[in-house]
Scaffold this motif. Sequence first.
Motif, mmCIF file in Angstrom:
data_model
loop_
_atom_site.group_PDB
_atom_site.id
_atom_site.type_symbol
_atom_site.label_atom_id
_atom_site.label_comp_id
_atom_site.label_asym_id
_atom_site.label_seq_id
_atom_site.Cartn_x
_atom_site.Cartn_y
_atom_site.Cartn_z
ATOM 1 N N ASP A 151 -27.902 49.571 -16.351
ATOM 2 C CA ASP A 151 -28.715 50.582 -15.682
ATOM 3 C C ASP A 151 -29.066 50.186 -14.252
ATOM 4 O O ASP A 151 -29.005 51.003 -13.342
ATOM 5 C CB ASP A 151 -30.025 50.822 -16.444
ATOM 6 N N SER A 152 -29.434 48.936 -14.059
ATOM 7 C CA SER A 152 -29.871 48.475 -12.733
ATOM 8 C C SER A 152 -28.777 48.652 -11.673
ATOM 9 O O SER A 152 -29.083 48.900 -10.513
ATOM 10 C CB SER A 152 -30.309 47.011 -12.799
ATOM 11 N N TYR A 153 -27.504 48.559 -12.059
ATOM 12 C CA TYR A 153 -26.403 48.759 -11.118
ATOM 13 C C TYR A 153 -26.013 50.242 -11.069
ATOM 14 O O TYR A 153 -25.820 50.807 -9.992
ATOM 15 C CB TYR A 153 -25.193 47.905 -11.516
ATOM 16 N N ALA A 154 -25.930 50.849 -12.226
ATOM 17 C CA ALA A 154 -25.468 52.244 -12.308
ATOM 18 C C ALA A 154 -26.379 53.199 -11.537
ATOM 19 O O ALA A 154 -25.899 54.160 -10.923
ATOM 20 C CB ALA A 154 -25.386 52.679 -13.772
ATOM 21 N N LYS A 155 -27.675 52.953 -11.548
ATOM 22 C CA LYS A 155 -28.619 53.850 -10.888
ATOM 23 C C LYS A 155 -28.553 53.785 -9.367
ATOM 24 O O LYS A 155 -28.944 54.726 -8.695
ATOM 25 C CB LYS A 155 -30.047 53.524 -11.331
ATOM 26 N N ASN A 156 -28.060 52.664 -8.831
ATOM 27 C CA ASN A 156 -28.124 52.459 -7.384
ATOM 28 C C ASN A 156 -26.772 52.364 -6.684
ATOM 29 O O ASN A 156 -26.734 52.078 -5.487
ATOM 30 C CB ASN A 156 -28.925 51.179 -7.098
ATOM 31 N N HIS A 157 -25.671 52.570 -7.401
ATOM 32 C CA HIS A 157 -24.350 52.412 -6.803
ATOM 33 C C HIS A 157 -23.387 53.503 -7.279
ATOM 34 O O HIS A 157 -23.514 54.001 -8.382
ATOM 35 C CB HIS A 157 -23.751 51.052 -7.175
ATOM 36 N N THR A 158 -22.438 53.801 -6.439
ATOM 37 C CA THR A 158 -21.296 54.607 -6.835
ATOM 38 C C THR A 158 -20.217 53.606 -7.222
ATOM 39 O O THR A 158 -19.967 52.651 -6.481
ATOM 40 C CB THR A 158 -20.810 55.487 -5.669
ATOM 41 N N TYR A 159 -19.601 53.781 -8.353
ATOM 42 C CA TYR A 159 -18.660 52.780 -8.840
ATOM 43 C C TYR A 159 -17.603 53.414 -9.727
ATOM 44 O O TYR A 159 -17.735 54.541 -10.174
ATOM 45 C CB TYR A 159 -19.404 51.697 -9.640
ATOM 46 N N ARG A 160 -16.561 52.656 -9.958
ATOM 47 C CA ARG A 160 -15.557 52.977 -10.965
ATOM 48 C C ARG A 160 -15.414 51.739 -11.828
ATOM 49 O O ARG A 160 -15.561 50.621 -11.348
ATOM 50 C CB ARG A 160 -14.217 53.349 -10.354
ATOM 51 N N VAL A 161 -15.112 51.946 -13.069
ATOM 52 C CA VAL A 161 -14.941 50.831 -13.997
ATOM 53 C C VAL A 161 -13.605 50.993 -14.714
ATOM 54 O O VAL A 161 -13.185 52.113 -15.001
ATOM 55 C CB VAL A 161 -16.126 50.754 -14.985
ATOM 56 N N SER A 162 -12.925 49.886 -14.932
ATOM 57 C CA SER A 162 -11.676 49.864 -15.694
ATOM 58 C C SER A 162 -11.792 48.805 -16.768
ATOM 59 O O SER A 162 -12.487 47.801 -16.588
ATOM 60 C CB SER A 162 -10.489 49.507 -14.790
ATOM 61 N N ASN A 163 -11.101 49.015 -17.876
ATOM 62 C CA ASN A 163 -11.029 47.975 -18.887
ATOM 63 C C ASN A 163 -9.701 48.022 -19.616
ATOM 64 O O ASN A 163 -9.000 49.027 -19.586
ATOM 65 C CB ASN A 163 -12.224 48.013 -19.844
ATOM 66 N N TRP A 164 -9.346 46.907 -20.229
ATOM 67 C CA TRP A 164 -8.085 46.803 -20.954
ATOM 68 C C TRP A 164 -8.133 45.592 -21.871
ATOM 69 O O TRP A 164 -8.998 44.736 -21.749
ATOM 70 C CB TRP A 164 -6.900 46.703 -19.992
ATOM 71 N N ILE A 165 -7.187 45.546 -22.775
ATOM 72 C CA ILE A 165 -6.991 44.375 -23.626
ATOM 73 C C ILE A 165 -5.888 43.545 -22.983
ATOM 74 O O ILE A 165 -4.801 44.058 -22.692
ATOM 75 C CB ILE A 165 -6.590 44.772 -25.059
ATOM 76 N N ALA A 166 -6.178 42.275 -22.740
ATOM 77 C CA ALA A 166 -5.187 41.353 -22.180
ATOM 78 C C ALA A 166 -4.666 40.457 -23.294
ATOM 79 O O ALA A 166 -5.442 39.965 -24.114
ATOM 80 C CB ALA A 166 -5.812 40.504 -21.078
ATOM 81 N N VAL A 167 -3.356 40.272 -23.327
ATOM 82 C CA VAL A 167 -2.727 39.363 -24.280
ATOM 83 C C VAL A 167 -2.494 38.039 -23.574
ATOM 84 O O VAL A 167 -1.974 38.006 -22.458
ATOM 85 C CB VAL A 167 -1.400 39.946 -24.801
ATOM 86 N N ILE A 168 -2.884 36.960 -24.216
ATOM 87 C CA ILE A 168 -2.725 35.623 -23.655
ATOM 88 C C ILE A 168 -1.635 34.918 -24.459
ATOM 89 O O ILE A 168 -1.762 34.734 -25.670
ATOM 90 C CB ILE A 168 -4.040 34.819 -23.723
ATOM 91 N N ASP A 169 -0.570 34.527 -23.774
ATOM 92 C CA ASP A 169 0.556 33.846 -24.415
ATOM 93 C C ASP A 169 0.826 32.569 -23.626
ATOM 94 O O ASP A 169 1.432 32.621 -22.552
ATOM 95 C CB ASP A 169 1.780 34.766 -24.423
ATOM 96 N N GLY A 170 0.308 31.454 -24.124
ATOM 97 C CA GLY A 170 0.416 30.207 -23.372
ATOM 98 C C GLY A 170 -0.413 30.311 -22.104
ATOM 99 O O GLY A 170 -1.604 30.577 -22.155
ATOM 100 N N ASN A 171 0.225 30.154 -20.951
ATOM 101 C CA ASN A 171 -0.472 30.283 -19.665
ATOM 102 C C ASN A 171 -0.288 31.663 -19.053
ATOM 103 O O ASN A 171 -0.723 31.901 -17.935
ATOM 104 C CB ASN A 171 0.028 29.222 -18.678
ATOM 105 N N GLU A 172 0.380 32.552 -19.748
ATOM 106 C CA GLU A 172 0.651 33.898 -19.235
ATOM 107 C C GLU A 172 -0.339 34.903 -19.801
ATOM 108 O O GLU A 172 -0.739 34.817 -20.953
ATOM 109 C CB GLU A 172 2.073 34.340 -19.609
ATOM 110 N N GLU A 173 -0.723 35.856 -18.957
ATOM 111 C CA GLU A 173 -1.587 36.948 -19.386
ATOM 112 C C GLU A 173 -0.921 38.248 -18.999
ATOM 113 O O GLU A 173 -0.422 38.394 -17.892
ATOM 114 C CB GLU A 173 -2.946 36.849 -18.694
ATOM 115 N N TYR A 174 -0.859 39.186 -19.931
ATOM 116 C CA TYR A 174 -0.287 40.491 -19.626
ATOM 117 C C TYR A 174 -1.062 41.579 -20.354
ATOM 118 O O TYR A 174 -1.703 41.303 -21.365
ATOM 119 C CB TYR A 174 1.204 40.539 -19.962
#
Length: 140
Positions: free
Chosen positions: A70-93
Motif C-alpha cells: 500500500d505504501s508504494y501503490a498509493k504514491n507511485h505509478t508503476y507496472r509489475v511483472s512476475n514469472w516462474i523461473a526455472v533454475i538448472d545448475g547455474n542457468e536460469e530461464y
Amino acid sequence: MRKPFAIAAALAATLLSAGVGTAHAETVPGCASAKQIGGTGYVKYQGATIASVKQFAGCGKNFAYTWVWDSYAKNHTYRVSNWIAVIDGNEEYPGGDTRSGAKQELWGAGATTLDKCTRAVSSVTVPGGGYVSGWTDLRC
C-alpha cells in the motif's frame, strides 16, 4: 498493567493505518487448492520494501504471486511483472509466462514446472523508468 496493553494497541493501530498490516486473500484464480511453497521474497527500492513475491503450487502448476505494498501503490505509478523461473545448475530461464499490469495484486498464469527447481520472480517499475526485482527461495 494497562499501560503495556495501551501501548501495544496504539502500535498495532499505527501499523494497520500505515498499510503494513493489511491482509489480502491469496487464492490462485481457478485453483483454490494451490498452496504457498517456500518463503516470501521481497522487492525493495531505496531501502524500503515495496512488494512481496510468493510461489504457489497446485493443479499441476507453479504460480507466481505479487502484492505491491500500500505504501508504494498509493504514491507511485508503476507496472509489475512476475514469472516462474526455472533454475538448472547455474542457468536460469523462464518457466512460465510473464504477466504484467498496473495492478496491486498480480497472479502469473501458471507454469507446468512442478518437476523442476523453480522460484517466483517479480519486477516493479520505479520512478525514472527503471525497475527493481525480488524473488522467492529456490524450491526443488
